[in-house]
Design a protein around this motif. Structure first.
Motif, PDB file in Angstrom:
ATOM      1  N   LEU A  64       0.830  -1.204   0.000  1.00 18.15           N
ATOM      2  CA  LEU A  64       0.000   0.000   0.000  1.00 18.15           C
ATOM      3  C   LEU A  64       0.865   1.255   0.000  1.00 18.15           C
ATOM      4  CD1 LEU A  64      -2.865   1.192   0.183  1.00 18.15           C
ATOM      5  CD2 LEU A  64      -2.633   1.089   2.669  1.00 18.15           C
ATOM      6  N   ARG A  65       1.915   1.241   0.828  1.00 18.77           N
ATOM      7  CA  ARG A  65       2.825   2.385   0.875  1.00 18.77           C
ATOM      8  C   ARG A  65       3.493   2.607  -0.477  1.00 18.77           C
ATOM      9  NH1 ARG A  65       7.880   1.128   3.862  1.00 18.77           N
ATOM     10  NH2 ARG A  65       8.319   0.276   1.819  1.00 18.77           N
ATOM     11  N   ASN A  66       3.966   1.527  -1.100  1.00 21.87           N
ATOM     12  CA  ASN A  66       4.615   1.659  -2.400  1.00 21.87           C
ATOM     13  C   ASN A  66       3.646   2.168  -3.453  1.00 21.87           C
ATOM     14  OD1 ASN A  66       6.962   0.770  -1.272  1.00 21.87           O
ATOM     15  ND2 ASN A  66       6.746  -1.328  -1.993  1.00 21.87           N
ATOM     16  N   GLY A  67       2.387   1.756  -3.377  1.00 15.72           N
ATOM     17  CA  GLY A  67       1.380   2.261  -4.307  1.00 15.72           C
ATOM     18  C   GLY A  67       1.160   3.754  -4.128  1.00 15.72           C
ATOM     19  N   PHE A  68       1.039   4.185  -2.876  1.00 14.57           N
ATOM     20  CA  PHE A  68       0.883   5.616  -2.611  1.00 14.57           C
ATOM     21  C   PHE A  68       2.083   6.395  -3.152  1.00 14.57           C
ATOM     22  CE2 PHE A  68      -2.465   4.675   0.488  1.00 14.57           C
ATOM     23  CZ  PHE A  68      -3.283   5.783   0.347  1.00 14.57           C
ATOM     24  N   LEU A  69       3.292   5.874  -2.939  1.00 14.69           N
ATOM     25  CA  LEU A  69       4.488   6.589  -3.390  1.00 14.69           C
ATOM     26  C   LEU A  69       4.584   6.641  -4.908  1.00 14.69           C
ATOM     27  CD1 LEU A  69       7.144   5.407  -0.801  1.00 14.69           C
ATOM     28  CD2 LEU A  69       5.791   7.487  -0.820  1.00 14.69           C
ATOM     29  N   CYS A  70       4.218   5.560  -5.580  1.00 16.66           N
ATOM     30  CA  CYS A  70       4.228   5.572  -7.052  1.00 16.66           C
ATOM     31  C   CYS A  70       3.235   6.583  -7.597  1.00 16.66           C
ATOM     32  CB  CYS A  70       3.931   4.179  -7.594  1.00 16.66           C
ATOM     33  SG  CYS A  70       5.294   3.029  -7.381  1.00 16.66           S
ATOM     34  N   ILE A  71       2.059   6.646  -6.989  1.00 18.50           N
ATOM     35  CA  ILE A  71       1.064   7.639  -7.418  1.00 18.50           C
ATOM     36  C   ILE A  71       1.585   9.044  -7.159  1.00 18.50           C
ATOM     37  CG2 ILE A  71      -1.229   8.566  -6.888  1.00 18.50           C
ATOM     38  CD1 ILE A  71      -2.113   5.641  -6.452  1.00 18.50           C
ATOM     39  N   GLY A  72       2.259   9.255  -6.012  1.00 18.26           N
ATOM     40  CA  GLY A  72       2.823  10.567  -5.703  1.00 18.26           C
ATOM     41  C   GLY A  72       3.884  10.990  -6.708  1.00 18.26           C
ATOM     42  N   VAL A  73       4.758  10.057  -7.083  1.00 12.76           N
ATOM     43  CA  VAL A  73       5.794  10.377  -8.078  1.00 12.76           C
ATOM     44  C   VAL A  73       5.154  10.692  -9.424  1.00 12.76           C
ATOM     45  CG1 VAL A  73       7.704   9.400  -9.414  1.00 12.76           C
ATOM     46  CG2 VAL A  73       7.624   9.079  -6.953  1.00 12.76           C
ATOM     47  N   ALA A  74       4.172   9.891  -9.820  1.00 13.13           N
ATOM     48  CA  ALA A  74       3.522  10.107 -11.117  1.00 13.13           C
ATOM     49  C   ALA A  74       2.808  11.459 -11.149  1.00 13.13           C
ATOM     50  CB  ALA A  74       2.541   8.975 -11.402  1.00 13.13           C
ATOM     51  N   LEU A  75       2.063  11.757 -10.092  1.00 17.44           N
ATOM     52  CA  LEU A  75       1.379  13.066 -10.058  1.00 17.44           C
ATOM     53  C   LEU A  75       2.382  14.218 -10.048  1.00 17.44           C
ATOM     54  CD1 LEU A  75      -1.581  12.447  -7.600  1.00 17.44           C
ATOM     55  CD2 LEU A  75      -1.702  12.888 -10.044  1.00 17.44           C
ATOM     56  N   GLY A  76       3.461  14.063  -9.295  1.00 15.88           N
ATOM     57  CA  GLY A  76       4.484  15.112  -9.257  1.00 15.88           C
ATOM     58  C   GLY A  76       5.111  15.346 -10.618  1.00 15.88           C
ATOM     59  N   LEU A  77       5.418  14.265 -11.333  1.00 17.32           N
ATOM     60  CA  LEU A  77       5.982  14.421 -12.677  1.00 17.32           C
ATOM     61  C   LEU A  77       4.986  15.070 -13.629  1.00 17.32           C
ATOM     62  CD1 LEU A  77       7.924  11.066 -13.104  1.00 17.32           C
ATOM     63  CD2 LEU A  77       8.896  13.356 -12.950  1.00 17.32           C
ATOM     64  N   ILE A  78       3.741  14.623 -13.584  1.00 12.27           N
ATOM     65  CA  ILE A  78       2.722  15.181 -14.490  1.00 12.27           C
ATOM     66  C   ILE A  78       2.536  16.668 -14.232  1.00 12.27           C
ATOM     67  CG2 ILE A  78       0.257  15.160 -15.026  1.00 12.27           C
ATOM     68  CD1 ILE A  78       0.372  12.087 -14.598  1.00 12.27           C
ATOM     69  N   ILE A  79       2.348  17.033 -12.961  1.00 11.05           N
ATOM     70  CA  ILE A  79       2.141  18.451 -12.624  1.00 11.05           C
ATOM     71  C   ILE A  79       3.388  19.260 -12.970  1.00 11.05           C
ATOM     72  CG2 ILE A  79       1.698  20.069 -10.737  1.00 11.05           C
ATOM     73  CD1 ILE A  79      -0.739  18.392 -11.589  1.00 11.05           C
ATOM     74  N   GLY A  99      11.440  18.671  -9.927  1.00 11.30           N
ATOM     75  CA  GLY A  99      11.912  18.023  -8.700  1.00 11.30           C
ATOM     76  C   GLY A  99      11.104  18.419  -7.477  1.00 11.30           C
ATOM     77  N   SER A 100      10.804  19.703  -7.357  1.00 14.38           N
ATOM     78  CA  SER A 100      10.040  20.151  -6.195  1.00 14.38           C
ATOM     79  C   SER A 100       8.606  19.640  -6.231  1.00 14.38           C
ATOM     80  CB  SER A 100      10.065  21.674  -6.090  1.00 14.38           C
ATOM     81  OG  SER A 100       9.457  22.257  -7.232  1.00 14.38           O
ATOM     82  N   SER A 101       8.015  19.538  -7.418  1.00 11.00           N
ATOM     83  CA  SER A 101       6.653  19.001  -7.482  1.00 11.00           C
ATOM     84  C   SER A 101       6.629  17.515  -7.141  1.00 11.00           C
ATOM     85  CB  SER A 101       6.033  19.253  -8.858  1.00 11.00           C
ATOM     86  OG  SER A 101       6.700  18.507  -9.854  1.00 11.00           O
ATOM     87  N   VAL A 102       7.654  16.775  -7.551  1.00 16.96           N
ATOM     88  CA  VAL A 102       7.729  15.355  -7.191  1.00 16.96           C
ATOM     89  C   VAL A 102       7.873  15.212  -5.681  1.00 16.96           C
ATOM     90  CG1 VAL A 102       9.172  13.287  -7.350  1.00 16.96           C
ATOM     91  CG2 VAL A 102       8.577  14.545  -9.411  1.00 16.96           C
ATOM     92  N   LEU A 103       8.760  16.000  -5.073  1.00 24.50           N
ATOM     93  CA  LEU A 103       8.929  15.938  -3.618  1.00 24.50           C
ATOM     94  C   LEU A 103       7.665  16.348  -2.883  1.00 24.50           C
ATOM     95  CD1 LEU A 103      12.548  17.298  -3.137  1.00 24.50           C
ATOM     96  CD2 LEU A 103      11.733  14.964  -2.873  1.00 24.50           C
ATOM     97  N   PHE A 104       6.982  17.358  -3.382  1.00 26.07           N
ATOM     98  CA  PHE A 104       5.740  17.808  -2.755  1.00 26.07           C
ATOM     99  C   PHE A 104       4.692  16.699  -2.780  1.00 26.07           C
ATOM    100  CE2 PHE A 104       1.547  19.863  -3.203  1.00 26.07           C
ATOM    101  CZ  PHE A 104       1.478  20.491  -1.972  1.00 26.07           C
ATOM    102  N   PHE A 105       4.505  16.057  -3.928  1.00 26.04           N
ATOM    103  CA  PHE A 105       3.498  15.004  -4.016  1.00 26.04           C
ATOM    104  C   PHE A 105       3.933  13.733  -3.285  1.00 26.04           C
ATOM    105  CE2 PHE A 105       1.764  17.718  -7.314  1.00 26.04           C
ATOM    106  CZ  PHE A 105       0.411  17.644  -7.016  1.00 26.04           C
ATOM    107  N   TYR A 110       2.911  10.339   1.500  1.00 29.50           N
ATOM    108  CA  TYR A 110       3.243   9.804   2.814  1.00 29.50           C
ATOM    109  C   TYR A 110       2.193  10.188   3.849  1.00 29.50           C
ATOM    110  CZ  TYR A 110       7.831   7.664   2.289  1.00 29.50           C
ATOM    111  OH  TYR A 110       8.860   6.826   1.974  1.00 29.50           O
ATOM    112  N   VAL A 111       1.726  11.416   3.818  1.00 32.95           N
ATOM    113  CA  VAL A 111       0.697  11.847   4.767  1.00 32.95           C
ATOM    114  C   VAL A 111      -0.594  11.069   4.541  1.00 32.95           C
ATOM    115  CG1 VAL A 111      -0.737  13.813   5.439  1.00 32.95           C
ATOM    116  CG2 VAL A 111       1.715  14.127   5.111  1.00 32.95           C
TER     117      VAL A 111
END
Length: 128
Positions: A64-79, A99-105, A110-111
């Motif tokens: 579940l954690r890895n899924g959340f992180l993959c979605i976060g990276v994908a959204l960060g890259l897209i945005i 880079g900052s958008s990936v870190l933000f997402f 994680y939250v």
């Protein structure tokens, strides 16, 4: 003679840079295994049966954690790519924005993972 030495220097350098650390690691690993084996044999000779070390409980929420992180990276890259395409930036600024958008997402992911599993962890600890 100088040509032969000139050709051997890179080979010796690679052997020293890669071969020596690998062989040292293997040697230390074998010594550790042998010491553990000898210790167990001495305990068995004394009539004490050593128990195997308990395995730690696996993290049930790893996927579940890895899924959340993959979605976060994908959204960060897209945005990040969308924002950099909307205006003209220098290459350094584009890299910082992406880079900052990936870190933000990733932080948001994680939250969200924490809030998604917070109640489940409390339920799991009550069952035990």
């Amino acid at each position: 003679m100088a040509d032969i030495l000139g050709e051997l220097v890179p080979i010796i350098a690679i052997i020293c840079a890669v071969g020596l650390p690998v062989s040292l690691g293997m040697y230390l690993g074998l010594i550790s295994i042998r010491a553990r084996y000898r210790e167990r044999m001495e305990l068995i000779k004394q009539g004490i049966v050593p128990q195997n070390a308990p395995k730690p409980t696996p993290n049930k929420y790893r996927a579940l954690r890895n899924g959340f992180l993959c979605i976060g990276v994908a959204l960060g890259l897209i945005i990040g790519f969308v924002v950099t395409q909307c205006a003209t930036y220098t290459e350094e600024a584009e890299a910082l924005i992406i880079g900052s958008s990936v870190l933000f997402f990733l932080g948001i992911a994680y939250v969200l993972f924490y809030f998604a599993t917070k109640n489940n962890k409390e339920i799991d600890s009550d069952i035990e």
